[in-house]
Motif scaffolding. Structure first.
Motif, PDB file in Angstrom:
ATOM      1  N   LEU A 104      10.938  34.488 -24.629  1.00 54.16           N
ATOM      2  CA  LEU A 104       9.547  34.309 -24.276  1.00 54.16           C
ATOM      3  C   LEU A 104       8.599  35.438 -25.242  1.00 54.16           C
ATOM      4  O   LEU A 104       8.893  36.511 -25.435  1.00 54.16           O
ATOM      5  N   PHE A 141       4.337  36.605 -17.112  1.00 49.27           N
ATOM      6  CA  PHE A 141       5.642  35.921 -17.565  1.00 49.27           C
ATOM      7  C   PHE A 141       6.617  35.528 -16.488  1.00 49.27           C
ATOM      8  O   PHE A 141       7.228  34.522 -16.807  1.00 49.27           O
ATOM      9  N   ILE A 145       9.759  32.176 -16.556  1.00 44.55           N
ATOM     10  CA  ILE A 145      11.013  32.676 -16.754  1.00 44.55           C
ATOM     11  C   ILE A 145      12.112  31.542 -15.721  1.00 44.55           C
ATOM     12  O   ILE A 145      11.644  31.212 -14.796  1.00 44.55           O
ATOM     13  N   THR A 149      16.162  31.627 -19.779  1.00 45.30           N
ATOM     14  CA  THR A 149      15.483  32.651 -20.404  1.00 45.30           C
ATOM     15  C   THR A 149      16.397  33.870 -20.735  1.00 45.30           C
ATOM     16  O   THR A 149      17.040  34.398 -19.516  1.00 45.30           O
ATOM     17  N   ILE A 152      12.668  38.720 -23.711  1.00 44.63           N
ATOM     18  CA  ILE A 152      11.241  38.734 -23.737  1.00 44.63           C
ATOM     19  C   ILE A 152      10.794  39.776 -24.905  1.00 44.63           C
ATOM     20  O   ILE A 152      11.457  40.874 -25.302  1.00 44.63           O
ATOM     21  N   ILE A 170       6.381  44.766 -17.541  1.00 45.57           N
ATOM     22  CA  ILE A 170       7.149  43.667 -18.180  1.00 45.57           C
ATOM     23  C   ILE A 170       8.519  44.203 -18.388  1.00 45.57           C
ATOM     24  O   ILE A 170       9.865  43.604 -18.024  1.00 45.57           O
ATOM     25  N   CYS A 174      12.062  42.515 -16.693  1.00 47.17           N
ATOM     26  CA  CYS A 174      13.137  42.268 -17.638  1.00 47.17           C
ATOM     27  C   CYS A 174      14.376  43.076 -16.762  1.00 47.17           C
ATOM     28  O   CYS A 174      15.514  42.490 -16.847  1.00 47.17           O
TER      29      CYS A 174
END
Length: 399
Positions: A104, A141, A145, A149, A152, A170, A174
């Motif tokens: 992404l 985001f 996902i 995925t 990122i 973010i 993750c």
């Protein structure tokens, strides 16, 4: 005078700032005297002694330690590269991505970060783009996902309009979803405080010719050393765990260095690393938070003046979503760039206007000079109409 440090004293270290109104540090920072002195020391040593190589390599490691401290990481997690693009390509190719996996990214982010991952399409990796909005955080985001995925990647600060993305949230996303997280900090480093551990990044890449004040040709790469499965896509003697003393390649000894040196190819850009050591000393003496807050103050002053003139800003306005130092003014570059150049004001053309990018040496007077030139060239009816419609409410909010 800045509220945060003695900006006039700092300004004296940048001769270019005395020759012009330099508002283009987002393109290339002007050379500072301490940085130039470090380069001159390196050149003089090469001239007089043909190069004290062991001394130079010791300084490489000293600078590596400074970079690590600057990012809140271990020196073993820092590699030197050529530039941001090389750092991003190293990161993209080190991730164990296979056909069917997806990454992404943000549409319109810096092209060289994007190309590093688009190049993986030949392996069958899918690159999915999210729209760029003023606010980009974990919530932006999360809906995108899925089971495919794997990573990122995005900038911390965008180069073309100064968006400052919420990389902390973010990074936490993750970590929760067990995704790799790659961050390009080129437009942030040296102006915005960065803690690579706090943002839970897998890789952080940057060049050094903007906020770090070093001439072009040197990049940085942070690698989270706990993710030992990440290997370089290439191999050299410098990247090995055991470099053969006789420099004869041995097919049975190919293990990568346990440190970020696994991503290096050797033959460092020694003069630039000398320069980086000096620039980091300078930045740390002032304080990155102080630089950030000073640039925020300049930006607030610029925004107030633009509002008074009725000139728009492209990009976010709120401090929590904008960079401290990058502002794109809604004036067509084709009509305004040469005008600023003729009046000794250095700025950059950007997608939708004129980019103003501050450095640690800029002052309120620099902003006022820019605004004076805009006011002088704008149609008088434009400013008069703006004041009659919005001047009163603006003055109340500013009071």
């Amino acid at each position: 005078m800045s509220r945060h440090y003695d900006v006039e004293a700092v300004r004296k270290e940048f001769p270019a700032a005395e020759r012009m109104v330099y508002l283009d540090s987002g393109f290339q920072a002007p050379l500072a005297r301490p940085v130039m002195a470090a380069i001159e020391t390196f050149l003089r040593e090469g001239l007089e002694t043909a190069g004290p190589k062991s001394v130079w390599l010791d300084r490489v490691e000293q600078t590596r330690a400074k970079v690590a401290r600057f990012l809140g990481v271990s020196a073993d997690e820092i590699a030197f590269t050529k530039n941001t693009s090389e750092s991003m390509n190293i990161a993209a190719n080190a991730l164990p991505l296979r056909a069917g996996d997806s990454v992404l990214m943000i549409h319109g982010d810096h092209p060289n970060n994007t190309y590093a991952f688009l190049n993986l399409k030949k392996k069958g990796v899918r690159i999915d783009f999210l729209p760029m909005t003023d606010v980009v955080n974990a919530d932006a985001f999360l809906p995108h996902i899925d089971d495919t995925t794997r990573a990122i990647s995005l900038s911390h600060v965008t180069f073309h309009a100064g968006h400052r993305f919420d990389i902390e949230s973010i990074g936490a996303l993750c970590a929760d979803k067990k995704l790799y997280f790659v961050v390009d900090v080129m437009q942030a480093i040296g102006v915005v405080p960065i803690d690579a551990k706090a943002i839970k990044a897998t890789f952080v890449g940057s060049g050094s010719h903007k906020g770090l004040l070093v001439p072009q040709g040197l990049g940085l790469l942070y690698w989270d050393q706990t993710q030992k499965e990440l290997e370089p896509a290439y191999l050299s003697a410098a990247s090995l765990a055991e470099i053969p003393h006789d420099l004869i390649a041995r097919p049975d000894r190919l293990a990568s260095s346990p440190t970020a040196r696994r991503f290096e190819l050797g033959n460092f850009n020694l003069s630039a690393i000398h320069a980086l050591g000096a620039s980091l000393d300078m930045i740390e003496q002032i304080g990155v938070k102080n630089i950030q807050n000073h640039c925020f103050d300049l930006g607030d002053h610029l925004l107030a003046q633009l509002d008074e003139l009725g000139v728009g800003l492209i990009g976010p306005r709120q401090r929590q979503h904008r960079s401290p130092h990058i502002y794109v003014v809604g004036l067509p570059a084709t009509e305004w760039l040469s005008y600023f150049e003729e009046n000794s004001v250095r700025v950059s053309p950007e997608r939708d206007g004129i980019r103003i990018s501050f450095g640690m040496f800029n002052t309120i007077d620099d902003v006022d000079c820019l605004v004076h030139l805009i006011r002088r060239r704008l149609p008088k009816s434009h400013s008069r109409l703006r004041r009659s419609r919005h001047g009163s409410s603006w003055r109340k909010s500013a009071a």
